[in-house]
Design an enzyme around this catalytic site. Structure first.
Site, PDB file in Angstrom:
ATOM      1  N   GLY A 105      22.527  15.614   4.134  1.00 19.94           N
ATOM      2  CA  GLY A 105      21.430  16.532   4.417  1.00 19.94           C
ATOM      3  C   GLY A 105      21.941  17.838   4.997  1.00 19.94           C
ATOM      4  O   GLY A 105      23.033  18.320   4.672  1.00 19.94           O
ATOM      5  N   SER A 106      21.151  18.394   5.899  1.00 23.18           N
ATOM      6  CA  SER A 106      21.460  19.732   6.407  1.00 23.18           C
ATOM      7  C   SER A 106      22.678  19.785   7.315  1.00 23.18           C
ATOM      8  O   SER A 106      23.141  20.885   7.648  1.00 23.18           O
ATOM      9  CB  SER A 106      20.251  20.307   7.146  1.00 23.18           C
ATOM     10  OG  SER A 106      19.222  20.605   6.230  1.00 23.18           O
ATOM     11  N   THR A 107      23.228  18.627   7.728  1.00 26.10           N
ATOM     12  CA  THR A 107      24.489  18.697   8.475  1.00 26.10           C
ATOM     13  C   THR A 107      25.587  19.289   7.604  1.00 26.10           C
ATOM     14  O   THR A 107      26.559  19.855   8.126  1.00 26.10           O
ATOM     15  CB  THR A 107      24.925  17.308   8.973  1.00 26.10           C
ATOM     16  OG1 THR A 107      25.184  16.448   7.863  1.00 26.10           O
ATOM     17  CG2 THR A 107      23.868  16.677   9.866  1.00 26.10           C
TER      18      THR A 107
ATOM     19  N   LYS B 104      25.383  21.879   5.971  1.00 28.10           N
ATOM     20  CA  LYS B 104      25.340  23.340   6.045  1.00 28.10           C
ATOM     21  C   LYS B 104      26.497  23.890   6.877  1.00 28.10           C
ATOM     22  O   LYS B 104      26.822  25.087   6.774  1.00 28.10           O
ATOM     23  CB  LYS B 104      24.007  23.797   6.620  1.00 28.10           C
ATOM     24  CG  LYS B 104      22.841  23.572   5.657  1.00 28.10           C
ATOM     25  CD  LYS B 104      21.495  23.843   6.302  1.00 28.10           C
ATOM     26  CE  LYS B 104      20.359  23.510   5.314  1.00 28.10           C
ATOM     27  NZ  LYS B 104      19.032  23.607   5.953  1.00 28.10           N
TER      28      LYS B 104
END
Length: 617
Positions: free
Chosen positions: A378-380, A382
């Site tokens: 997921g957004s980790t 990023k």
């Protein structure tokens, strides 16, 4: 015959042919030595017989050795029994000295015997035997002392191996994480159960249910069916308190046996369940030490009489790990109450030393998910996308970027969570607020291998051989199509990561480059697929600031009171997209960590678990 023979009065002289006289004299010459001086060889000497006996005995030809004795059947039985009991790799035996008896006294032969049991274990001694004559020549006068001077009638020899207690496994602060303890193995011998196998299996499963609820009657029945009748089927191994708790219900069941053995266990059940047992298994040679051994005599009743040789066992030195008992307990207390699979991994960025690897019981049912599980980050992810964009030189953390509610890349619509719209903001703000649309666009505009390279710079996709455990960091494949790069950019495409892998990512940011992970002291981690050159210091500094902004003003403000925490939240959809895992990854001081809550729905629960964890470290 004057001058030669005097003629005796009254004696008649008969003249005999010369040939007849010579024949008689010759016969006398042949007979006299045999009756007098013993100069003619009549068979093998006592020494030769003793050598033949010892040679056959050493070769394991017990029947041939026994035939050299005056009691062949008794000798054969004891020689065979001794060889089977001692089970040597080889035997040597030789004559050392001979003392000949005078007249009818026996001849005494000294011998040296060595039993080689392998692994450098050799038992050597001297003994004697008497040889007497019988109608066929010399024979060994049989007695048990022929085998060993201290072996008496009705006694046997026995080889015993003595295992040392396994060495304890310690933490970084010297705390004992695993230590030797006697455990009770519950076993069942099929042929001793009797006709009511199903009844015994049901009673055993019911009796064990308070301490081993997973044991079932069906499982026991299958185990008995698959086990030879004269062997023991292992049902379960119990700690002593658990055994004492259920003993009244199971002790009298027919065919059930309770042998004990010493094994390494943790003081608290399921403590570091996916790490310490693996360390004990992989480093067994270092932990086991050197076995001791002895040779003893037993009487006809089976009682030990005397120890003829004893080499005591040598325990190994303790094995020290990098785990912190304090951090491990904090991690476990944070995930254990959770109803679904959850894990926390913590590492010291400056050294790469693992501080904690914790997961709860639902996670344990799926294996070592903390170390080898592969989940969409997921957004980790990023963090990786931001590094790739910073390293490209196209942006820095102050660069204005668009954060619309949705964006379209090659016909695919990509939304922000709950369709929030920030308009145009600095990159640091888009990162802190976790704008999917911003990072999808950044990734789509990067070269096909940019995310792969950035990920490996932070340890994601690197391969390690770490003594004590098996790990998988994750995978970030090259993406030729912009739409695939866009999905990967916010961790929802083809990228996968384990909690260990995301800990490597945050530890690399905190350290300024990928550290080499380690678990066991005085061991060396092999990097089988190394990272590229570390990121520039400018990019690392900006990443640190952006990750700190997540806690100060972004999606993890709940951690603002937990000290100078920097990190990134992540909600990772999986399956049909209606369900999601929750992540929080970050670092505080010299501790990097990753929190994963499977099927949590959002990252908010992972942030709460991180707060609980950090509050106890």
């Amino acid at each position: 015959m004057s001058g030669i023979l005097g003629i005796l009065p009254g004696v008649r002289i008969v003249r005999t042919p010369v040939a007849r006289v010579l024949g008689v004299l010759s016969g006398l010459l042949l007979v006299l030595p045999a009756a007098g001086c013993g100069l003619i060889d009549t068979g093998p000497s006592a020494k030769d017989v003793a050598k033949a006996f010892l040679s056959s005995f050493a070769a394991g030809n017990h029947a041939a050795a026994a035939q050299r004795t005056d009691s062949p059947e008794a000798a054969r039985r004891l020689l065979t029994q001794t060889h089977e009991s001692l089970s040597p790799k080889s035997v040597t035996a030789k004559v050392t000295d001979v003392t000949e008896g005078e007249g009818r006294n026996p001849t005494t032969i000294g011998s040296a015997v060595s039993w080689n049991f392998g692994k450098g274990r050799v038992w050597s001694y001297t003994t004697t035997m008497e040889l007497t004559r019988n109608g066929e020549g010399w024979a060994v006068h049989w007695a048990p002392s022929v085998l060993h001077p201290d072996l008496a009638a009705q006694q046997t020899l026995e080889f015993q191996e003595h295992e040392p207690n396994p060495a304890p496994i310690l933490g970084r602060d010297g705390a004992r994480l695993m230590g030797p303890e006697k455990l009770v193995r519950v076993t069942v011998v099929p042929k001793a159960v009797g006709p009511d196998r199903a009844g015994v299996a049901a009673s055993l499963a019911e009796g064990l249910s308070p301490v081993a609820p997973s044991i079932t009657r069906q499982g026991i029945m299958k185990g008995l069916a698959d086990t030879p009748d004269d062997q023991a089927y292992h049902v379960v191994t119990l700690r002593r308190p658990d055994y004492e708790r259920v003993k009244p219900e199971i002790y009298e069941l027919p065919g059930v046996r309770f042998p004990t053995r010493t094994e390494l266990i943790t003081a608290e059940r399921d403590y570091a369940s996916q790490v310490l047992p693996a360390v004990a298994e992989q480093l067994q040679d270092r932990i086991d030490g050197t076995s001791g051994w002895s040779v003893v005599t037993r009487n006809a009743a089976g009682r030990q009489v005397q120890t003829l040789h004893n080499t005591p066992p040598k325990p190994a030195k303790s094995v020290s790990t990098t785990l912190s008992d304090r951090v491990q307990k904090a991690a476990e207390s944070a995930v254990d109450p959770l109803p679904k699979a959850a894990a926390i991994v913590a590492m010291q960025p400056s050294t790469g030393e693992l501080l904690a690897v914790a997961q709860n019981a639902p996670a344990d049912r799926n294996g070592a998910v903390s170390l080898t599980g592969r989940y969409p980050p997921g957004s980790t992810f990023k963090i990786v996308t931001a590094l790739a964009a910073l390293e490209s030189g196209r942006v820095d953390m102050h660069t204005p970027v668009e954060c619309p509610a949705t964006t379209v890349v090659n016909g695919r619509e990509i939304p922000n969570a709950h369709h929030f719209d920030l308009g145009t903001v600095p990159l640091r703000t888009a990162f802190a607020k976790s704008c999917n649309t911003t990072f999808a666009r950044l990734a789509a505009d990067l070269p096909p291998g940019a995310l792969t390279t950035a990920a490996r710079q932070l340890g994601l996709g690197a391969d390690f051989v770490i003594p004590g455990i098996t790990t998988i960091t994750g995978e970030v494949p090259r993406a030729q199509q912009p739409v695939q790069r866009a999905s990967n950019g916010f961790g929802q495409g083809t990228v996968l990561a384990s909690p260990f892998g995301m800990t490597m990512v945050t530890a690399s940011v905190a350290h300024g480059g990928m550290p080499t992970p380690k678990l066991v002291r005085n061991s060396r981690t092999e990097i089988t697929r190394s990272a590229p050159e570390p990121p520039s210091q400018a990019s690392i500094d900006q990443l640190r600031t952006m990750m700190r902004e997540v806690v100060k003003t972004g999606t993890a403000t709940e951690l603002a009171q937990a000290g100078p925490v920097a990190g990134k939240t992540g909600t990772a959809q999986y399956g049909d997209g209606t369900r999601a895992h929750g992540w929080f990854v970050g670092y505080r001081g010299d501790m990097a960590f990753a929190v994963l809550l499977t099927d949590a729905g959002t990252s908010e629960k992972a942030v709460a678990v991180a707060r609980n964890f950090l509050g106890k470290t």
